[in-house]
Design a protein around this motif. Structure first.
Motif, PDB file in Angstrom:
ATOM      1  N   TYR A 148       5.456  -8.627   1.031  1.00 35.43           N
ATOM      2  CA  TYR A 148       4.998  -8.402  -0.341  1.00 35.43           C
ATOM      3  C   TYR A 148       3.753  -9.234  -0.637  1.00 35.43           C
ATOM      4  O   TYR A 148       3.768 -10.140  -1.459  1.00 35.43           O
ATOM      5  CB  TYR A 148       6.107  -8.763  -1.340  1.00 35.43           C
ATOM      6  CG  TYR A 148       7.418  -8.105  -1.044  1.00 35.43           C
ATOM      7  CD1 TYR A 148       7.647  -6.780  -1.392  1.00 35.43           C
ATOM      8  CD2 TYR A 148       8.434  -8.797  -0.386  1.00 35.43           C
ATOM      9  CE1 TYR A 148       8.850  -6.167  -1.114  1.00 35.43           C
ATOM     10  CE2 TYR A 148       9.645  -8.188  -0.109  1.00 35.43           C
ATOM     11  CZ  TYR A 148       9.848  -6.876  -0.473  1.00 35.43           C
ATOM     12  OH  TYR A 148      11.043  -6.272  -0.189  1.00 35.43           O
ATOM     13  N   PRO A 149       2.668  -8.954   0.049  1.00 41.27           N
ATOM     14  CA  PRO A 149       1.487  -9.806  -0.138  1.00 41.27           C
ATOM     15  C   PRO A 149       0.765  -9.510  -1.448  1.00 41.27           C
ATOM     16  O   PRO A 149       0.884  -8.411  -1.994  1.00 41.27           O
ATOM     17  CB  PRO A 149       0.598  -9.417   1.038  1.00 41.27           C
ATOM     18  CG  PRO A 149       0.966  -7.996   1.321  1.00 41.27           C
ATOM     19  CD  PRO A 149       2.425  -7.848   0.964  1.00 41.27           C
ATOM     20  N   VAL A 151      -2.714  -8.708  -3.018  1.00 38.67           N
ATOM     21  CA  VAL A 151      -3.960  -8.148  -2.489  1.00 38.67           C
ATOM     22  C   VAL A 151      -4.960  -8.033  -3.619  1.00 38.67           C
ATOM     23  O   VAL A 151      -4.583  -7.942  -4.772  1.00 38.67           O
ATOM     24  CB  VAL A 151      -3.747  -6.749  -1.863  1.00 38.67           C
ATOM     25  CG1 VAL A 151      -3.022  -6.834  -0.554  1.00 38.67           C
ATOM     26  CG2 VAL A 151      -3.012  -5.831  -2.812  1.00 38.67           C
TER      27      VAL A 151
ATOM     28  N   GLN B 183      -1.063 -15.236 -13.116  1.00 38.85           N
ATOM     29  CA  GLN B 183      -0.303 -14.687 -11.993  1.00 38.85           C
ATOM     30  C   GLN B 183       0.453 -13.437 -12.450  1.00 38.85           C
ATOM     31  O   GLN B 183       0.438 -12.403 -11.779  1.00 38.85           O
ATOM     32  CB  GLN B 183       0.676 -15.739 -11.461  1.00 38.85           C
ATOM     33  CG  GLN B 183       1.499 -15.281 -10.266  1.00 38.85           C
ATOM     34  CD  GLN B 183       0.673 -15.181  -8.994  1.00 38.85           C
ATOM     35  OE1 GLN B 183      -0.019 -16.123  -8.636  1.00 38.85           O
ATOM     36  NE2 GLN B 183       0.736 -14.045  -8.330  1.00 38.85           N
ATOM     37  N   LEU B 191      -5.515  -5.513 -12.639  1.00 38.34           N
ATOM     38  CA  LEU B 191      -6.589  -5.606 -11.640  1.00 38.34           C
ATOM     39  C   LEU B 191      -7.115  -4.180 -11.446  1.00 38.34           C
ATOM     40  O   LEU B 191      -6.392  -3.210 -11.698  1.00 38.34           O
ATOM     41  CB  LEU B 191      -6.040  -6.142 -10.307  1.00 38.34           C
ATOM     42  CG  LEU B 191      -5.606  -7.611 -10.281  1.00 38.34           C
ATOM     43  CD1 LEU B 191      -4.818  -7.924  -9.018  1.00 38.34           C
ATOM     44  CD2 LEU B 191      -6.822  -8.523 -10.358  1.00 38.34           C
ATOM     45  N   PRO B 192      -8.330  -4.023 -10.976  1.00 39.24           N
ATOM     46  CA  PRO B 192      -8.897  -2.670 -10.936  1.00 39.24           C
ATOM     47  C   PRO B 192      -8.404  -1.787  -9.794  1.00 39.24           C
ATOM     48  O   PRO B 192      -8.646  -0.590  -9.803  1.00 39.24           O
ATOM     49  CB  PRO B 192     -10.394  -2.936 -10.779  1.00 39.24           C
ATOM     50  CG  PRO B 192     -10.484  -4.265 -10.142  1.00 39.24           C
ATOM     51  CD  PRO B 192      -9.312  -5.053 -10.622  1.00 39.24           C
ATOM     52  N   ASN B 193      -7.715  -2.375  -8.827  1.00 32.64           N
ATOM     53  CA  ASN B 193      -7.420  -1.596  -7.614  1.00 32.64           C
ATOM     54  C   ASN B 193      -5.937  -1.446  -7.292  1.00 32.64           C
ATOM     55  O   ASN B 193      -5.603  -0.855  -6.263  1.00 32.64           O
ATOM     56  CB  ASN B 193      -8.121  -2.231  -6.408  1.00 32.64           C
ATOM     57  CG  ASN B 193      -7.750  -3.691  -6.225  1.00 32.64           C
ATOM     58  OD1 ASN B 193      -7.221  -4.307  -7.136  1.00 32.64           O
ATOM     59  ND2 ASN B 193      -8.009  -4.222  -5.059  1.00 32.64           N
ATOM     60  N   VAL B 194      -5.069  -1.990  -8.130  1.00 32.71           N
ATOM     61  CA  VAL B 194      -3.639  -1.943  -7.801  1.00 32.71           C
ATOM     62  C   VAL B 194      -2.783  -1.648  -9.030  1.00 32.71           C
ATOM     63  O   VAL B 194      -3.160  -1.959 -10.156  1.00 32.71           O
ATOM     64  CB  VAL B 194      -3.153  -3.284  -7.184  1.00 32.71           C
ATOM     65  CG1 VAL B 194      -3.720  -3.497  -5.793  1.00 32.71           C
ATOM     66  CG2 VAL B 194      -3.469  -4.470  -8.093  1.00 32.71           C
ATOM     67  N   TYR B 198       0.954  -5.199  -6.760  1.00 31.69           N
ATOM     68  CA  TYR B 198      -0.136  -5.024  -5.782  1.00 31.69           C
ATOM     69  C   TYR B 198      -0.008  -3.742  -4.964  1.00 31.69           C
ATOM     70  O   TYR B 198      -0.381  -3.701  -3.794  1.00 31.69           O
ATOM     71  CB  TYR B 198      -0.243  -6.270  -4.885  1.00 31.69           C
ATOM     72  CG  TYR B 198      -0.316  -7.520  -5.716  1.00 31.69           C
ATOM     73  CD1 TYR B 198      -1.509  -7.905  -6.313  1.00 31.69           C
ATOM     74  CD2 TYR B 198       0.824  -8.273  -5.992  1.00 31.69           C
ATOM     75  CE1 TYR B 198      -1.572  -9.014  -7.138  1.00 31.69           C
ATOM     76  CE2 TYR B 198       0.775  -9.378  -6.831  1.00 31.69           C
ATOM     77  CZ  TYR B 198      -0.430  -9.743  -7.390  1.00 31.69           C
ATOM     78  OH  TYR B 198      -0.486 -10.830  -8.218  1.00 31.69           O
ATOM     79  N   THR B 354       8.287  -3.748  -6.259  1.00 31.37           N
ATOM     80  CA  THR B 354       8.721  -4.137  -4.919  1.00 31.37           C
ATOM     81  C   THR B 354       9.234  -5.576  -4.982  1.00 31.37           C
ATOM     82  O   THR B 354      10.434  -5.808  -4.982  1.00 31.37           O
ATOM     83  CB  THR B 354       7.548  -4.010  -3.922  1.00 31.37           C
ATOM     84  OG1 THR B 354       6.410  -4.696  -4.450  1.00 31.37           O
ATOM     85  CG2 THR B 354       7.195  -2.559  -3.698  1.00 31.37           C
ATOM     86  N   TRP B 371       9.283 -14.568  -7.106  1.00 32.91           N
ATOM     87  CA  TRP B 371       9.143 -13.403  -6.242  1.00 32.91           C
ATOM     88  C   TRP B 371       8.566 -13.845  -4.890  1.00 32.91           C
ATOM     89  O   TRP B 371       7.943 -14.901  -4.850  1.00 32.91           O
ATOM     90  CB  TRP B 371       8.308 -12.302  -6.920  1.00 32.91           C
ATOM     91  CG  TRP B 371       6.854 -12.524  -7.194  1.00 32.91           C
ATOM     92  CD1 TRP B 371       6.257 -12.877  -8.381  1.00 32.91           C
ATOM     93  CD2 TRP B 371       5.774 -12.357  -6.257  1.00 32.91           C
ATOM     94  NE1 TRP B 371       4.894 -12.956  -8.235  1.00 32.91           N
ATOM     95  CE2 TRP B 371       4.570 -12.648  -6.936  1.00 32.91           C
ATOM     96  CE3 TRP B 371       5.696 -12.017  -4.903  1.00 32.91           C
ATOM     97  CZ2 TRP B 371       3.319 -12.593  -6.319  1.00 32.91           C
ATOM     98  CZ3 TRP B 371       4.444 -11.966  -4.288  1.00 32.91           C
ATOM     99  CH2 TRP B 371       3.284 -12.250  -5.002  1.00 32.91           C
TER     100      TRP B 371
END
Lengths: 152, 543
Positions: A148-149, A151, B183, B191-194, B198, B354, B371
């Motif tokens: 679960y990184p 990114v 966090q 965030l713009p990409n996730v 994430y 997740t 987490w």
């Protein structure tokens, strides 16, 4: 004497399963592109050999199975979808695949324990299930550390 | 953080770099001080003599923006003396030969010239790092707010892999996040990409999962803009509408005059906030929001711990929770977001999460969980990369080379300026300057200047000075102190009437688009002598 012989056949069947698991992990390891994934599968194969040795010792002293601690089951494998086996698997997927296999093995033995005809067999199957659960839990801990990184 | 805050108290060695944690993260600094009391070695690397240096075994006063040269120099010395963790490197990294070769370009003598740390001191720091069994690295915005911020972080990751300090307790690589819930905001997909946790927006499987869960089709699979790009594109029509929740953009972005120009170019600018501030002046619409003590929800802190927050006060009349405002806005635009409460929204998120899947409101009623916590049975995770495993398999060393800041002092602008935060105020002080007690404790902005520089310019503590960069100027009170090195000045961005971000440089890290708040060039002139001696300055400015 007969009961001892029957326990032996349970253990021999379990040993055969470990040999098959060893062969599976070893074959998969040889086909992996990523070195770390290859090494992870090699380690899983080694772990199965360790189980086989343990089971061989159980043939001499079946009471060893009773002494296995019941591991904590965080059910991470159960909550994870089984990834497809491929040569370019990521390490987390390799671990996910392995923990799913251990989950299946544990469930197999637990099912046998439920249908076993006497308490001695039940204990033997539960012991085998605990051995597989312990392996599942250890692989799950590795999976959780990398699966679960963050990114960006 | 790869590790947990409380683990710091058991660390053998703590390497703090670019972090004024006593003021920015006082709770974390408590555990660091506990470790020192128990005998831990504390190395504080910072261009300023921050309060934590009083607790440090060594204060390494490097030149502004020289972190890569300094750390590469330390690694060079560690390899040279056989102090690297060769077992870890062999078993858990991909390209050990590369890092050995790369750091050869930074013998301590060369590194020392760049970073200004004496050779003997560098050797001693390398020895301490290399011969201590386990060390934790803590860093903050002093590392990331540079044009080379990404490479700064990669260099620290290289160091911890060389030393084998990952995947074990009281070690690791520990960024202390800039705000209490930054966090959590990232975890929730701000965030713009996730998406949340994430999950990449350009992964077809993720899109399919979200569309199925939310009963929608046509979710965009294109990553959006990062904030500086969003703002920049306002000038060419690429960004027409900006919806801003609780961000005092004018005061927090660098080069304030340019930020204002960008915001003025928007066709529609909507701001949700709790008090009027510099940014609300440019908004076409302002939605009054709940404050943290009025809102229900969760905060996720820097150690990945998800914690419940509860409304303790009745909100002022007319204010609404952020989610309610979004729901109503959606209704008027013909989209029912189906938001009914903070808890319901959290549960909706958790169904497709997740690493948060095992964290429910009930489980964190009394104590938070860290987490990854993927199932309801899971106890959470105190440290990552157990047994030296990484997401890509083995750790990858990255090549990093020192580059100077985008703007360095010259004849016209002879001083370097760095900016940051103070204990008494939070961020743009939208909240803390509305607190009578805090405002009394620290009522006005100061510019730190070294006594040698002050003497040359005829400046005394309490004098009003003008700090001017190529982007603007501010007038504020001088504080003559050895906290900053000669040639270096420092101030914060808490005070709108003398905000450091009027003069900071809008040069950005190319990967994260984080601005180089920590380094620009300024000149200083005295505007007015102090009418009365500022005897309380020391007490006010230093916690």
């Amino acid at each position: 004497m007969k009961e001892s012989m029957d326990i032996n056949s349970i253990l021999n069947a379990a040993i055969k399963r470990e040999e098959e698991a060893y062969k599976f992990y070893k074959d998969v390891a040889e086909r992996m592109d990523n070195k770390a994934v290859r090494e992870a599968f090699q380690q899983f194969a080694e772990d199965e050999l360790g189980h086989k040795d343990f089971l061989k010792n159980c043939l001499k002293d079946p009471s060893l199975l009773k002494n296995l601690p019941v591991p904590k089951d965080y059910k991470v494998a159960e909550a994870t979808e089984a990834p497809l086996l491929s040569v370019d698997m990521k390490p987390a997927d390799a671990m996910a695949l392995a923990m799913k296999k251990e989950q299946e093995a544990a469930e197999f033995y637990l099912k046998l324990a439920k249908t076993a005809v006497n308490s001695q067999y039940q204990e033997a199957f539960r012991g085998l299930a605990n051995m597989e659960l312990d392996h599942k839990t250890r692989i799950e801990a590795l999976f959780v550390g990398i699966g679960y990184p963050e990114v960006f | 953080m790869t590790n947990s805050i409380q683990e710091l108290k058991d660390a053998e060695l703590i390497f703090v770099i670019g972090s004024n944690m006593t003021e920015g993260h006082p709770v974390v600094s408590y555990y660091v001080k506990q470790a020192v009391k128990k005998g831990a070695t504390l190395i504080v690397t910072d261009p300023r003599k921050t309060d934590l240096t009083r607790w440090a075994t060594h204060h390494v006063q490097i030149k502004l923006g020289s972190d890569i040269a300094y750390i590469n120099g330390l690694m060079n010395e560690i390899f040279k003396n056989g102090w690297a963790d060769e077992t870890f490197i062999k078993e858990h990294t991909e390209n050990p030969d590369d890092i050995r070769k790369w750091v050869q370009a930074y013998p301590v003598e060369r590194a020392s010239e760049i970073c200004g740390v004496p050779v003997d001191k560098m050797k001693e720091i390398a020895r301490l790092l290399g011969t201590t069994k386990s060390a934790a690295v803590c860093y903050t915005l002093g590392i990331t707010e540079h044009i080379c911020g990404t490479d700064n972080v990669k260099t620290l990751a290289n160091l911890q892999m060389v030393l084998g300090n990952l995947g074990r307790p009281s070690a690791g690589l520990n960024p202390l996040r800039g705000q209490n819930n930054v966090q959590g905001a990232c975890d929730m997909g701000a965030l713009p990409n996730v998406f949340h946790c994430y999950q990449p927006v350009d992964d077809p499987k993720v899109i399919e999962k979200m569309e199925k869960a939310w009963g929608v089709t046509g979710l965009s699979n294109k990553p959006g803009y990062k904030m500086p790009t969003m703002l920049r594109k306002a000038l060419d029509g690429g960004t027409k509408i900006l919806y801003c929740i609780a961000d005092n953009t004018v005061q927090t972005e660098p080069h304030m005059a340019h930020t204002i120009k960008e915001l003025k170019a928007l066709e529609l600018f909507i701001v949700c906030d709790i008090f009027p501030n510099l940014t609300t002046q440019y908004a076409h619409v302002i939605f009054p929001d709940y404050a943290w003590g009025e809102e229900e929800g969760t905060f996720s802190n820097t150690e990945r711990r998800v914690q419940r927050v509860r409304g303790a006060l009745k909100p002022p009349a007319g204010c609404r929770p952020s989610w309610w405002i979004l729901q109503e806005l959606g209704n008027r635009l013909g989209v029912d977001l189906r938001f009914t409460s903070s808890r319901a929204i959290y549960e909706d998120m958790r169904r497709t999460a997740t690493s948060y899947a095992g964290i429910t409101y009930d489980r964190i009623e009394e104590q938070g969980l860290q987490w990854p916590c993927p199932t309801l049975e899971h106890p959470g995770t105190t440290f990552l990369h157990k047994d030296g495993n990484f997401s890509r398999g083995k750790g990858l060393f990255s090549k990093t080379d020192w580059v100077p800041p985008a703007e360095v002092p010259d004849a016209e602008y002879p001083f370097a300026l760095s900016t940051g935060r103070r204990l008494w105020h939070y961020h743009t002080a939208t909240q803390t300057r509305n607190s009578v007690g805090l405002e009394n404790l620290f009522p006005e902005e100061l510019l730190e200047i070294h006594p040698q520089d002050a003497a040359r310019l005829g400046i005394k503590s309490g004098d009003m000075v003008k700090a001017k960069s190529r982007r603007g100027e501010i007038v504020l009170k001088a504080w003559v102190t050895e906290r900053s090195a000669p040639g270096l000045c420092w101030t914060s961005f808490h005070f709108e009437e003398a905000c450091g971000n009027v003069i900071t440089n809008d040069a950005f890290d190319p990967v994260t688009e984080t601005a180089e708040y920590k380094a620009c060039a300024i000149k200083i002139e005295k505007v007015k002598s102090a009418e009365t001696p500022m005897i309380d300055l020391h007490r006010q400015a230093r916690p």
